[in-house]
Design a protein around this motif. Structure first.
Motif, mmCIF file in Angstrom:
data_model
loop_
_atom_site.group_PDB
_atom_site.id
_atom_site.type_symbol
_atom_site.label_atom_id
_atom_site.label_comp_id
_atom_site.label_asym_id
_atom_site.label_seq_id
_atom_site.Cartn_x
_atom_site.Cartn_y
_atom_site.Cartn_z
ATOM 1 N N GLY A 34 25.238 33.718 51.733
ATOM 2 C CA GLY A 34 25.729 35.011 51.278
ATOM 3 C C GLY A 34 26.321 34.993 49.881
ATOM 4 N N PHE A 35 26.457 33.819 49.270
ATOM 5 C CA PHE A 35 26.956 33.732 47.903
ATOM 6 C C PHE A 35 25.950 34.387 46.962
ATOM 7 C CE2 PHE A 35 26.524 31.643 43.801
ATOM 8 C CZ PHE A 35 27.790 31.813 43.278
ATOM 9 N N ARG A 36 26.457 35.179 46.011
ATOM 10 C CA ARG A 36 25.587 35.814 45.024
ATOM 11 C C ARG A 36 25.866 35.296 43.614
ATOM 12 N NH1 ARG A 36 23.040 36.271 48.871
ATOM 13 N NH2 ARG A 36 22.438 38.155 49.923
ATOM 14 N N LYS A 37 27.116 35.327 43.173
ATOM 15 C CA LYS A 37 27.475 34.807 41.851
ATOM 16 C C LYS A 37 28.987 34.673 41.783
ATOM 17 C CE LYS A 37 27.881 39.061 39.143
ATOM 18 N NZ LYS A 37 27.529 39.711 37.895
ATOM 19 N N LEU A 38 29.446 33.951 40.745
ATOM 20 C CA LEU A 38 30.888 33.828 40.536
ATOM 21 C C LEU A 38 31.201 33.768 39.053
ATOM 22 C CD1 LEU A 38 31.818 30.765 39.557
ATOM 23 C CD2 LEU A 38 31.527 30.235 41.938
ATOM 24 N N GLU A 39 32.436 34.111 38.748
ATOM 25 C CA GLU A 39 32.992 33.973 37.406
ATOM 26 C C GLU A 39 34.407 33.440 37.558
ATOM 27 O OE1 GLU A 39 33.029 37.559 35.083
ATOM 28 O OE2 GLU A 39 30.917 37.968 35.487
ATOM 29 N N MET A 40 34.800 32.559 36.651
ATOM 30 C CA MET A 40 36.168 32.087 36.582
ATOM 31 C C MET A 40 36.676 32.407 35.185
ATOM 32 S SD MET A 40 38.795 30.557 37.995
ATOM 33 C CE MET A 40 38.319 29.504 39.359
ATOM 34 N N ARG A 41 37.849 33.013 35.111
ATOM 35 C CA ARG A 41 38.448 33.383 33.828
ATOM 36 C C ARG A 41 39.838 32.778 33.724
ATOM 37 N NH1 ARG A 41 35.709 37.901 31.383
ATOM 38 N NH2 ARG A 41 33.642 37.887 32.342
ATOM 39 N N HIS A 42 40.196 32.347 32.503
ATOM 40 C CA HIS A 42 41.494 31.740 32.227
ATOM 41 C C HIS A 42 42.418 32.805 31.653
ATOM 42 C CE1 HIS A 42 43.748 28.179 30.128
ATOM 43 N NE2 HIS A 42 44.470 28.749 31.060
ATOM 44 N N GLY A 43 43.642 32.874 32.178
ATOM 45 C CA GLY A 43 44.603 33.868 31.709
ATOM 46 C C GLY A 43 45.054 33.627 30.281
ATOM 47 N N LEU A 44 45.132 34.696 29.510
ATOM 48 C CA LEU A 44 45.597 34.596 28.122
ATOM 49 C C LEU A 44 47.118 34.713 28.040
ATOM 50 C CD1 LEU A 44 42.836 36.721 26.360
ATOM 51 C CD2 LEU A 44 43.024 34.231 26.508
ATOM 52 N N GLU A 45 47.658 35.748 28.651
ATOM 53 C CA GLU A 45 49.109 35.936 28.625
ATOM 54 C C GLU A 45 49.833 34.915 29.494
ATOM 55 O OE1 GLU A 45 47.192 39.634 27.361
ATOM 56 O OE2 GLU A 45 46.977 38.479 29.191
ATOM 57 N N SER A 46 49.193 34.515 30.563
ATOM 58 C CA SER A 46 49.768 33.536 31.501
ATOM 59 C C SER A 46 48.769 32.395 31.645
ATOM 60 C CB SER A 46 50.027 34.187 32.857
ATOM 61 O OG SER A 46 50.917 35.270 32.731
ATOM 62 N N PRO A 47 48.827 31.402 30.753
ATOM 63 C CA PRO A 47 47.803 30.355 30.743
ATOM 64 C C PRO A 47 47.776 29.462 31.978
ATOM 65 C CG PRO A 47 49.453 29.972 29.032
ATOM 66 C CD PRO A 47 49.773 31.286 29.662
ATOM 67 N N GLN A 48 48.740 29.588 32.854
ATOM 68 C CA GLN A 48 48.716 28.825 34.102
ATOM 69 C C GLN A 48 47.943 29.575 35.196
ATOM 70 O OE1 GLN A 48 51.283 30.536 32.945
ATOM 71 N NE2 GLN A 48 52.382 31.479 34.625
ATOM 72 N N THR A 49 47.379 30.740 34.859
ATOM 73 C CA THR A 49 46.622 31.511 35.848
ATOM 74 C C THR A 49 45.128 31.479 35.548
ATOM 75 O OG1 THR A 49 46.819 33.617 34.679
ATOM 76 C CG2 THR A 49 48.562 33.072 36.274
ATOM 77 N N PHE A 50 44.383 31.555 36.640
ATOM 78 C CA PHE A 50 42.922 31.633 36.575
ATOM 79 C C PHE A 50 42.480 32.696 37.571
ATOM 80 C CE2 PHE A 50 43.912 27.541 34.902
ATOM 81 C CZ PHE A 50 42.932 27.271 33.958
ATOM 82 N N LEU A 51 41.516 33.500 37.162
ATOM 83 C CA LEU A 51 40.987 34.568 38.005
ATOM 84 C C LEU A 51 39.577 34.200 38.438
ATOM 85 C CD1 LEU A 51 41.119 37.481 39.148
ATOM 86 C CD2 LEU A 51 40.167 38.229 36.955
ATOM 87 N N LEU A 52 39.388 34.103 39.751
ATOM 88 C CA LEU A 52 38.066 33.818 40.321
ATOM 89 C C LEU A 52 37.497 35.109 40.892
ATOM 90 C CD1 LEU A 52 35.827 31.863 41.331
ATOM 91 C CD2 LEU A 52 37.198 31.608 43.422
ATOM 92 N N LEU A 53 36.301 35.439 40.478
ATOM 93 C CA LEU A 53 35.563 36.570 41.033
ATOM 94 C C LEU A 53 34.309 36.009 41.690
ATOM 95 C CD1 LEU A 53 35.813 38.972 37.971
ATOM 96 C CD2 LEU A 53 37.212 39.019 40.051
ATOM 97 N N VAL A 54 34.123 36.335 42.967
ATOM 98 C CA VAL A 54 32.939 35.869 43.694
ATOM 99 C C VAL A 54 32.298 37.070 44.375
ATOM 100 C CG1 VAL A 54 32.006 34.290 45.429
ATOM 101 C CG2 VAL A 54 34.074 33.654 44.165
ATOM 102 N N TRP A 55 31.009 37.227 44.172
ATOM 103 C CA TRP A 55 30.247 38.283 44.824
ATOM 104 C C TRP A 55 29.568 37.692 46.052
ATOM 105 C CZ3 TRP A 55 31.336 38.108 39.762
ATOM 106 C CH2 TRP A 55 31.708 39.294 39.138
ATOM 107 N N TRP A 56 29.796 38.327 47.201
ATOM 108 C CA TRP A 56 29.233 37.905 48.484
ATOM 109 C C TRP A 56 28.352 39.030 49.034
ATOM 110 C CZ3 TRP A 56 30.185 33.018 49.995
ATOM 111 C CH2 TRP A 56 31.309 32.376 49.487
ATOM 112 N N ALA A 57 27.352 38.665 49.808
ATOM 113 C CA ALA A 57 26.502 39.675 50.453
ATOM 114 C C ALA A 57 27.327 40.511 51.429
ATOM 115 C CB ALA A 57 25.327 39.012 51.165
#
Length: 96
Positions: A34-57
């Motif tokens: 069911g995995f479709r795609k993912l993106e990981m982004r690094h926080g600019l204002e809070s460099p200790q944060t990372f945002l994971l986006l995952v598209w699932w069926a």
């Protein structure tokens, strides 16, 4: 299609290790049913944060399929030690 949003807060002294760890861990998500795609982004204002986006069926592909699998256990073993706190995870329905 369902969008998973996970916000990771990483221990400050381990932020530099996160990209390499994620590169190793991502294959466990990408091989899930069911995995479709993912993106990981690094926080600019809070460099200790990372945002994971995952598209699932479907939501079940993430909740029951991936989270209840050995792949999730392996994924968590790689990334879990870097977390300052548990990830904040939410799911979103189709785009408007």
């Amino acid at each position: 299609m369902i969008l998973e949003r996970a916000l990771f807060t990483i221990k400050p002294e381990l932020v530099g290790d996160f990209a390499a760890a994620f590169a190793q861990a991502r294959k466990h998500i990408e091989s899930a049913q069911g995995f479709r795609k993912l993106e990981m982004r690094h926080g600019l204002e809070s460099p200790q944060t990372f945002l994971l986006l995952v598209w699932w069926a479907t939501l079940d592909d993430h909740i029951k399929g991936f989270r209840d699998s050995d792949a999730f256990t392996q994924w968590r073993a790689i990334l879990g030690p870097l977390f300052a706190s548990p990830p904040a995870v939410e799911h979103y329905d189709a785009a408007l």
